[in-house]
Design a protein around this motif. Structure first.
Motif, PDB file in Angstrom:
ATOM      1  N   SER A  26       0.820  -1.196   0.000  1.00  0.00           N
ATOM      2  CA  SER A  26       0.000   0.000   0.000  1.00  0.00           C
ATOM      3  C   SER A  26       0.862   1.258   0.000  1.00  0.00           C
ATOM      4  CB  SER A  26      -0.914  -0.002   1.226  1.00  0.00           C
ATOM      5  OG  SER A  26      -1.614   1.222   1.312  1.00  0.00           O
ATOM      6  N   ILE A  27       0.430   2.245  -0.775  1.00  0.00           N
ATOM      7  CA  ILE A  27       1.127   3.531  -0.775  1.00  0.00           C
ATOM      8  C   ILE A  27       0.438   4.543   0.122  1.00  0.00           C
ATOM      9  CG2 ILE A  27       2.003   3.161  -3.103  1.00  0.00           C
ATOM     10  CD1 ILE A  27       0.008   5.291  -4.059  1.00  0.00           C
ATOM     11  N   VAL A  28      -0.641   4.120   0.745  1.00  0.00           N
ATOM     12  CA  VAL A  28      -1.398   5.050   1.595  1.00  0.00           C
ATOM     13  C   VAL A  28      -0.507   5.644   2.671  1.00  0.00           C
ATOM     14  CG1 VAL A  28      -3.275   5.222   3.255  1.00  0.00           C
ATOM     15  CG2 VAL A  28      -3.603   3.936   1.142  1.00  0.00           C
ATOM     16  N   SER A  29       0.385   4.819   3.207  1.00  0.00           N
ATOM     17  CA  SER A  29       1.214   5.288   4.311  1.00  0.00           C
ATOM     18  C   SER A  29       2.486   5.991   3.845  1.00  0.00           C
ATOM     19  CB  SER A  29       1.587   4.102   5.196  1.00  0.00           C
ATOM     20  OG  SER A  29       2.317   3.153   4.459  1.00  0.00           O
ATOM     21  N   ILE A  30       2.693   6.061   2.547  1.00  0.00           N
ATOM     22  CA  ILE A  30       3.895   6.727   2.030  1.00  0.00           C
ATOM     23  C   ILE A  30       3.631   8.229   1.941  1.00  0.00           C
ATOM     24  CG2 ILE A  30       5.483   6.949   0.108  1.00  0.00           C
ATOM     25  CD1 ILE A  30       4.883   4.053  -0.599  1.00  0.00           C
ATOM     26  N   PRO A  31       4.377   9.028   2.674  1.00  0.00           N
ATOM     27  CA  PRO A  31       4.098  10.471   2.711  1.00  0.00           C
ATOM     28  C   PRO A  31       4.268  11.164   1.357  1.00  0.00           C
ATOM     29  CG  PRO A  31       5.483   9.842   4.553  1.00  0.00           C
ATOM     30  CD  PRO A  31       5.442   8.661   3.609  1.00  0.00           C
ATOM     31  N   ALA A  32       5.395  10.947   0.731  1.00  0.00           N
ATOM     32  CA  ALA A  32       5.694  11.680  -0.491  1.00  0.00           C
ATOM     33  C   ALA A  32       6.208  10.739  -1.574  1.00  0.00           C
ATOM     34  CB  ALA A  32       6.743  12.755  -0.216  1.00  0.00           C
TER      35      ALA A  32
END
Length: 117
Positions: A26-32
């Motif tokens: 998941s990229i949801v938790s990736i800030p930038a």
């Protein structure tokens, strides 16, 4: 996080391209997230980035003809570039990290963009 870029290839000058960066997870938790590029003999350049507050930033060289976006449901980052120029030819890399240290984050292997004039 593992990043896999796609969408590179040969594009005619004046045409368009869309690069994709798919993450395994998941990229949801990736800030930038962002796109860098590097052409032979040139320094690496940040092309576009999207930050944790959804703000975006672009290099002057692509501003106005490029759009960065992320689809969290598809775990994918995109770069849409129009009016492609010969100087856009480069290896494009997807990066995922933090707002203030994006370049120190995770990098993909890159996708090559070649522009024919």
């Amino acid at each position: 996080v593992r990043l896999v870029e796609s969408g590179g290839g040969l594009v005619q000058a004046g045409g368009s391209l869309r690069l994709s960066c798919t993450t395994f997870g998941s990229i949801v938790s990736i800030p930038a997230m962002g796109w860098y590029r590097q052409a032979p003999g040139k320094e690496r350049e940040l092309v576009a980035r999207i930050n944790s507050d959804h703000s975006t930033a672009y290099a002057d060289s692509v501003k106005g003809r490029s759009t960065i976006s992320r689809d969290n449901a598809k775990n994918t980052l995109y770069l849409q570039m129009n009016s492609v120029r010969p100087e856009d030819a480069a290896m494009y890399y997807c990066v995922a990290g933090f707002d203030d240290e994006l370049s120190r984050g995770s990098w993909g292997q890159g996708t090559q963009v070649t522009v024919s004039s």
